[in-house]
Enzyme design. Structure first.
Site, PDB file in Angstrom:
ATOM      1  CG  ASP A   1      35.862  50.500  42.122  1.00 55.28           C
ATOM      2  OD1 ASP A   1      37.084  50.371  42.317  1.00 55.28           O
ATOM      3  OD2 ASP A   1      35.148  49.567  41.702  1.00 55.28           O
ATOM      4  CB  SER A   2      38.644  50.811  38.500  1.00 52.75           C
ATOM      5  OG  SER A   2      38.263  49.610  39.135  1.00 52.75           O
TER       6      SER A   2
ATOM      7  CE1 TYR B   1      40.398  53.171  36.134  1.00 52.49           C
ATOM      8  CE2 TYR B   1      41.007  53.945  38.321  1.00 52.49           C
ATOM      9  CZ  TYR B   1      40.359  54.150  37.119  1.00 52.49           C
ATOM     10  OH  TYR B   1      39.696  55.330  36.902  1.00 52.49           O
ATOM     11  N   GLY B   2      43.337  47.318  37.708  1.00 57.54           N
ATOM     12  CA  GLY B   2      44.235  46.447  38.484  1.00 57.54           C
ATOM     13  C   GLY B   2      45.426  45.875  37.730  1.00 57.54           C
TER      14      GLY B   2
ATOM     15  CB  CYS C   1      39.328  51.575  43.865  1.00 54.66           C
ATOM     16  SG  CYS C   1      40.384  50.854  42.596  1.00 54.66           S
TER      17      CYS C   1
ATOM     18  CB  THR D   1      43.811  49.166  41.917  1.00 61.00           C
ATOM     19  OG1 THR D   1      43.552  47.763  41.809  1.00 61.00           O
ATOM     20  CG2 THR D   1      44.889  49.567  40.937  1.00 61.00           C
TER      21      THR D   1
ATOM     22  CD  GLU E   1      33.661  43.613  36.280  1.00 63.06           C
ATOM     23  OE1 GLU E   1      33.934  43.733  35.086  1.00 63.06           O
ATOM     24  OE2 GLU E   1      33.544  44.568  37.071  1.00 63.06           O
TER      25      GLU E   1
ATOM     26  CB  CYS F   1      40.225  43.484  44.992  1.00 62.80           C
ATOM     27  SG  CYS F   1      39.277  43.820  43.486  1.00 62.80           S
TER      28      CYS F   1
ATOM     29  CG  HIS G   1      35.409  43.209  41.486  1.00 60.07           C
ATOM     30  ND1 HIS G   1      35.913  44.459  41.272  1.00 60.07           N
ATOM     31  CD2 HIS G   1      34.576  42.960  40.433  1.00 60.07           C
ATOM     32  CE1 HIS G   1      35.424  44.952  40.141  1.00 60.07           C
ATOM     33  NE2 HIS G   1      34.606  44.064  39.620  1.00 60.07           N
TER      34      HIS G   1
END
Lengths: 271, 271
Positions: free
Chosen positions: A10-11, A42-43, A73, A75, A152, A186, A188
């Site tokens: 993942d990013s 990355y998004g 990921c 993205t 985050e 996504c 997250h």
């Protein structure tokens, strides 16, 4: 039987929500995880940059003898999957197709909302994948660029006026459109499941891309007889491109358990 | 007189708030700006990664024949300035020292608040610089990690409940501590001047790091007789490490004027 590890990347650390699902479905598998924490997120980046970064991520993972790669990921899955699959001689699974199939399966009114990063929305990959399974579906795509930094920074709880205001602003048009299914595009976003679910209401089904890809990988390995020995206990190895300091704290939030295994920093630019 | 350009760089586009100040002080200068948009943001990354990225940023700028370099980034200025200065044979200006001097000069009660990225706060560079000019000063440092993504998503206006809630949460301890001066230690933060000023009240002086470094560079060039010919009209050249698409729109917000000059993408990993 194939005891070689599965590579997952993942990013950053959002992809650990997919690792959690993979481990739940396949407790005997070994996983090598790479999070590109030196270049996250990355998004908001361009297509070319995402493809270049994703190729390096895969090149690092291929330094291990893997049986499959999971692009955890949204993205990268929506932007670079075709390129990565064409360049690799092992299966590369992205989140888009299994998630789209799941959404097409659960919708009753054929109105599907999609929330993801700007880069994912730009590709139209989810709409195309949903159209293959459910041509009459009406897909409502929406970029939610503040969700990743808010997650985050721990702004995930119901009652937090910041995340609730941002979520209500973003999601109001989807609620208005009457979607009965919402794709969390996504990795997250599962951490916002409660806030998003509260706003959308109980009649809207949330489809988690990490869970969908985990289910797909599990089915594939079993069909091919490539799942790990049931006597082997699964484990994870962690790699990141920035300092390992603070990794365990943030990673445990996404993974849903304490991180006890060691973590190592690598120079992703050299791959 | 020295008509060579000044090189300016930042992790992304926040440094354009410093370019705006530089152009206001020195309308005859040519500026080469590099924004590392392929790896932005730096503020949450580790010391080693920031130093590695900053060296590449400077190496790219040195492909031009420059008379000076301005580090228009609080994170790099506080983390990597000593290394960059030691490695370069032209002056390298960071934001920390001129901003700290300005804060030490304007405070009346010697209570100074400092808001910046996590990486900047971790270094203690502002506290050390303020202590040199005002040893009795009491500095209150505070990381505000959500300010950069909120600014980049346009959440800068008074009346926006999201930015006002986040600002109030972050700044309450500084208000409580009775600071009369607040250092805006990140080049994104001038866009929050109104929201921050409203919360802190009119008795608190906000010190803008972009304005402070611009003033310092202008004084230095004049003292050394290295300012540009008054007959030369200043101009800017823009370079970024991600796609140039959308550059003008976002850049104009930070620059405070439309961006009419061309912009070019470069591969920063190769420097």
């Amino acid at each position: 039987m194939d005891n070689r590890p599965i590579g997952v990347f993942d990013s950053g650390l959002g992809g650990l929500t997919a690792v959690r699902e993979l481990a739940a479905h396949m407790p005997n598998e070994t996983m090598i995880y790479f999070g590109d924490t030196g270049r996250v997120p990355y998004g908001g980046r361009s297509r070319d940059t995402i493809i270049r970064y994703a190729r390096q991520d895969v090149a690092f993972l291929r330094t291990f003898d893997l049986k499959a790669i999971v692009v955890a990921c949204g993205t990268v899955s929506s932007t670079a999957l075709t390129q990565l699959q064409a360049e690799q001689d092992i299966p590369v699974f992205g989140v888009v197709e299994p998630t789209a199939q799941q959404a097409a399966k659960v919708t009753r009114n054929q109105k599907i909302g999609l929330i993801a990063t700007r880069a994912t929305i730009r590709t139209g990959a989810y709409e195309q994948a949903i159209a293959r399974d459910c041509p009459q579906a009406e897909v409502h795509p929406l970029a939610c660029p503040l969700f990743v930094p808010l997650v985050e920074n721990g702004r995930t709880q119901p009652g937090d006026v910041v995340i609730e205001t941002v979520a209500a602003e973003y999601l109001a048009p989807l609620k208005q459109a009457g979607v009965d299914t919402l794709v969390l595009g996504c990795t997250h976003y599962p951490l916002l499941r409660e806030v998003i679910g509260d706003f959308m209401g109980p009649s809207v089904t949330l489809v988690d891309s990490g869970a969908a890809v985990a289910h797909r990988v599990c089915s594939y390995l079993k069909e091919q007889g490539k799942d790990a020995d049931q006597a082997q206990s699964g484990c994870c190895r962690w790699y990141v491109s920035d300092s390992t300091e603070g990794f365990s704290d943030l990673a445990s939030i996404f993974l849903g358990r304490p991180v006890t295994e060691p973590v190592e920093q690598i120079s992703i630019e050299t791959y």
